[in-house]
Enzyme design. Structure first.
Site, mmCIF file in Angstrom:
data_model
loop_
_atom_site.group_PDB
_atom_site.id
_atom_site.type_symbol
_atom_site.label_atom_id
_atom_site.label_comp_id
_atom_site.label_asym_id
_atom_site.label_seq_id
_atom_site.Cartn_x
_atom_site.Cartn_y
_atom_site.Cartn_z
ATOM 1 C CE1 TYR A 160 -0.433 5.300 -5.406
ATOM 2 C CE2 TYR A 160 -0.239 6.554 -3.360
ATOM 3 C CZ TYR A 160 0.190 5.517 -4.178
ATOM 4 O OH TYR A 160 1.210 4.705 -3.770
ATOM 5 C CE LYS A 209 -0.669 1.967 -3.854
ATOM 6 N NZ LYS A 209 -0.029 0.681 -4.193
ATOM 7 C CB SER A 248 -0.927 -0.032 1.224
ATOM 8 O OG SER A 248 -1.772 1.092 1.266
#
Length: 332
Positions: free
Chosen positions: A186, A190, A172
């Site tokens: 983004y 993650k 991650s």
């Protein structure tokens, strides 16, 4: 009375250190193990492959660029510890076609044996203000960063269950623990890996399979260099509050934690603090780890509030400077 309390605490902590190995998973032995690394042609993925190869593992590298894969293969082979080790390269996009991913992993297992450890490192990033990011970028990042970890994991999990052993690593990011300016495309991808890892760990733990979620900070990789070219000013200033780590350092920590079966893997003091702050209902590998979270949570929350205040101040300052500049342009 204070001395008695202090003595009790010390005795309690020592007891936990003695008991915790009894509930911790048995470390995975890398010599002769088959390790698959997606996104393994560069950056953290390549360094993880090198770390495992140095310890005697057989490596399958998966990435899209065949030329980069072959170059990386030659680089990794320099670190062999015996003549039997093999580095297998497979060029495939792990985010597009599950059946294709499943087939290539079957081929890899036919050549090098069942997968002992899968490291999902394939990923990409786009930075920018929410309204400036193209809509298809949100879809692309979710495909690469999330589905690109789902597909390989799904392809190896059945064999791991049959063998009653295995390690699955999801790489991650600290942006998967804390949402920051410029990472609206983004960060969610993650964060999603954390939810996947927690649910999957509960399913596979009875089969002696352990999941690790790695939260690397800004790391000196080709991907990070490319991302930095388009970062908004706010994101750059926030990033400057922490140092940039070397990929080799991050890889060593991830491999060590994966071998031990640790659920959380972090680097540096900031990483440790974030792992404590965001531990929530995540699994613990030892009683000691749980005790650390209980003891440190409050004070780390106070420190975290100062960080958040500093980040908000940066964003406001940049906004005011931008508005002042726009106002000046209009009056000219």
């Amino acid at each position: 009375m204070l001395l008695l309390a202090a003595a009790f605490i010390v005795a309690f902590v020592l007891l936990l250190y003695m008991v915790s190995p009894l509930i911790s998973p048995k470390p995975l032995k890398l010599p002769g193990a088959h390790v698959v690394v997606t996104g393994g042609s560069s950056g953290i993925g390549k360094c993880i492959a090198i770390q495992c190869y140095k310890q005697g593992a057989f490596i399958t590298l998966i990435a899209r660029d065949e030329n980069k894969l072959l170059q990386t293969k030659k680089e990794i082979e320099k670190y062999s510890v015996n003549d039997k080790q093999v580095v297998l390269c497979i060029s495939v996009d792990v985010s597009k076609d599950y059946e294709q991913v499943e087939n290539v992993l079957k081929q890899a297992q036919e050549k090098l044996g069942p997968v002992d450890m899968l490291v999902n490192c394939a990923g990409t990033s786009v930075t920018g203000k929410f309204e400036d990011i193209e809509v298809n970028s949100f879809e692309r990042l979710m495909a690469v960063n999330y589905l690109g970890s789902i597909y390989p994991s799904r392809a190896v999990i059945a064999t791991m269950k049959e063998r009653r052993m295995g390690r699955i690593v999801f790489v991650s990011s600290q942006a998967g623990q804390l949402g920051l300016f410029g990472y609206t495309a983004y960060s969610p991808t993650k964060f999603a890996l954390r939810g996947l890892a927690e649910a999957l760990q509960m399913e596979v733990k009875p089969y002696n399979i352990y999941v690790t979620v790695a939260y690397p900070p800004d790391t000196d990789t080709p991907g990070f260099a490319e991302e930095s070219k388009t970062k908004p000013l706010e994101t750059k200033l926030i990033s400057e509050t922490s140092s940039v780590c070397q990929a080799e350092q991050v890889a060593r920590v991830i491999v060590k934690d994966a071998i031990q079966g640790n659920f959380n893997s972090s680097v540096g003091s900031d990483g440790y603090m974030l792992s404590i702050l965001t531990s929530g209902m995540s699994p613990v590998t030892s009683i000691t780890e749980g005790l650390q979270q209980v003891v440190c949570m409050g004070i780390f929350r106070i420190v975290g509030l100062f960080y958040l205040g500093s980040f908000d101040s940066i964003v406001r300052r940049c906004m005011m400077q931008r508005e002042k500049s726009e106002s000046a342009d209009k009056t000219e």
